[in-house]
Design an enzyme around this catalytic site. Structure first.
Site, short mmCIF file in Angstrom:
data_model
loop_
_atom_site.label_atom_id
_atom_site.label_comp_id
_atom_site.label_asym_id
_atom_site.label_seq_id
_atom_site.Cartn_x
_atom_site.Cartn_y
_atom_site.Cartn_z
N HIS A 147 61.63 22.86 -16.70
CA HIS A 147 61.68 23.43 -15.54
C HIS A 147 63.33 24.01 -15.44
O HIS A 147 63.92 23.67 -14.55
CB HIS A 147 61.54 22.58 -14.29
N GLU A 240 52.97 30.13 -6.83
CA GLU A 240 53.30 31.11 -5.90
C GLU A 240 54.23 32.25 -6.11
O GLU A 240 54.35 32.61 -7.18
CB GLU A 240 54.28 30.13 -4.89
#
EC number: 1.1.5.-
Length: 371
Positions: A147, A240
């Protein structure tokens, strides 16, 4: 606005016959044997493009000349897990300055890593980067390989946006004293703007523009609204698309449409819609693992106008979306027949779509609609 997946299913089923069939696009493999390419940036005057390879190499590719040797002068990177050499963009004044910007993962003294960003000058013969200077470091360094985010976008107004993942440390995305899970805004010289939202807030990092982000993978300027759009990976579900606004909280991990990979609830989550957090303009209940994204702003192929193209790593295709203001709907998929993880998608200056596949023998693809 949010949309649950069962609203999308009829649209996908109706449109996929048009968009997902291999016959809807022409595909030309321009280059193969790329070791996990991550991003590309077009050079002016038909001089091809720069391509980053996650292992740490920056290459030049040009039609008729092919792939160059690795350019010298690139910073050392921490190429572990999802880390390495990440994005590349040209400075707005590249024609005068020859400046290119790179994002990459950088290791700290304790063996943990974070995202760093800097710039150098591309030589006239395209063989090296000189005078590289690191101007931003994600602090503290917390990642053991996950990440990093790393997408870079200039907004056309003198500012650089840097999308940063939360290093798989969920609560840090809500901590304003840390740079994990944040969208950062700097000037095009790498300085902190005076009007950043938290510049006068005690204990907060002045670089922050917005926060509550999990693992951003795609970012682009909407050419019709001049707004910045950002996509991010959810956990198991909940990918998203957001339009990040100044000082706003985009929820992670308090608000999410996904669950943990184990099948259990995210421990910090309070629900899908949580007071004080922003809702995405679009989300997927089942994650495609979104990646690089590109708005189609060319007259070359009218059937692609007002479209947004998003790579999908897990689903191994390119998602085609229609854009209407700040609303998007999924039209279907292309490149489904190739079975390749899609890392980056860009609209070329010639109006074609250019795609990088994320594999040990990755490819650079040139894509156009089939009439």
């Amino acid at each position: 606005m949010h949309r649950q997946s069962f609203f999308l299913v009829p649209l996908i089923c109706l449109s996929s016959a048009l968009w997902a069939a291999p016959a809807t696009v022409n595909v030309e493999v321009l280059q193969d044997k790329l070791d996990h390419p991550w991003a590309l940036a077009f050079l002016p005057d038909n001089h091809g493009m720069l391509i980053t390879l996650r292992g740490g190499e920056l290459r030049h590719w040009q039609a008729g000349k092919g792939l160059s040797a690795p350019l010298s002068g690139v910073p050392d990177v921490w190429a572990h897990g999802q880390g390495g050499l990440l994005d590349v963009v040209l400075a707005p004044d590249f024609a005068q300055s020859r400046r290119i910007w790179l994002s990459y993962s950088e290791v700290g003294d304790d063996g943990k890593a974070g995202t760093a960003v800097g710039y150098g000058r591309l030589s006239d013969d395209l063989s090296k980067v000189t005078d590289f200077r690191t101007v931003f470091r994600q602090m503290p360094k917390l990642s053991t390989g996950n990440h990093f985010g790393g997408r870079l976008v200039f907004d056309g107004k003198g500012y650089l946006f840097i999308a940063l993942g939360e290093n798989n440390q969920r609560p840090t995305a809500q901590d304003l004293d840390k740079l994990q899970g944040k969208l950062v805004r700097l000037t095009d010289q790498g300085e902190i703007p005076d009007d950043n939202p938290f510049i006068k807030e005690s204990g907060a990092r002045a670089e922050i523009w917005s926060y509550g982000i999990r693992n951003p993978q795609g970012m682009a300027m909407n050419p019709w609204s001049n707004a910045l759009w950002l996509n991010e990976h959810g956990p198991r579900g909940g990918d998203e698309i957001n339009i990040p606004q100044k000082g706003k909280n985009y929820g992670w991990p308090l608000a999410t449409w996904g669950i943990n990979y184990s099948g259990f609830k995210i421990p910090e989550a309070k629900g899908e819609i949580v007071a004080g957090t922003e809702q995405p303009v679009f989300y997927w209940k089942d994650s495609p693992a979104v990646s690089g994204m590109a708005f189609y702003n060319s007259d070359k192929f009218p059937q692609w106008q007002q479209k947004l193209f998003i790579g999908a790593l897990k689903d191994k295709d390119v998602i085609v979306m229609s854009v209407n203001g700040d609303k998007v709907t999924e039209d279907g998929r292309i490149l489904t027949d190739r079975g390749q993880r899609i890392r980056d998608v860009r609209t070329g200056p010639d109006g074609y779509l250019y795609v990088l596949t994320d594999e040990s023998s990755g490819e650079l693809l040139k894509v156009s609609p089939r009439n």
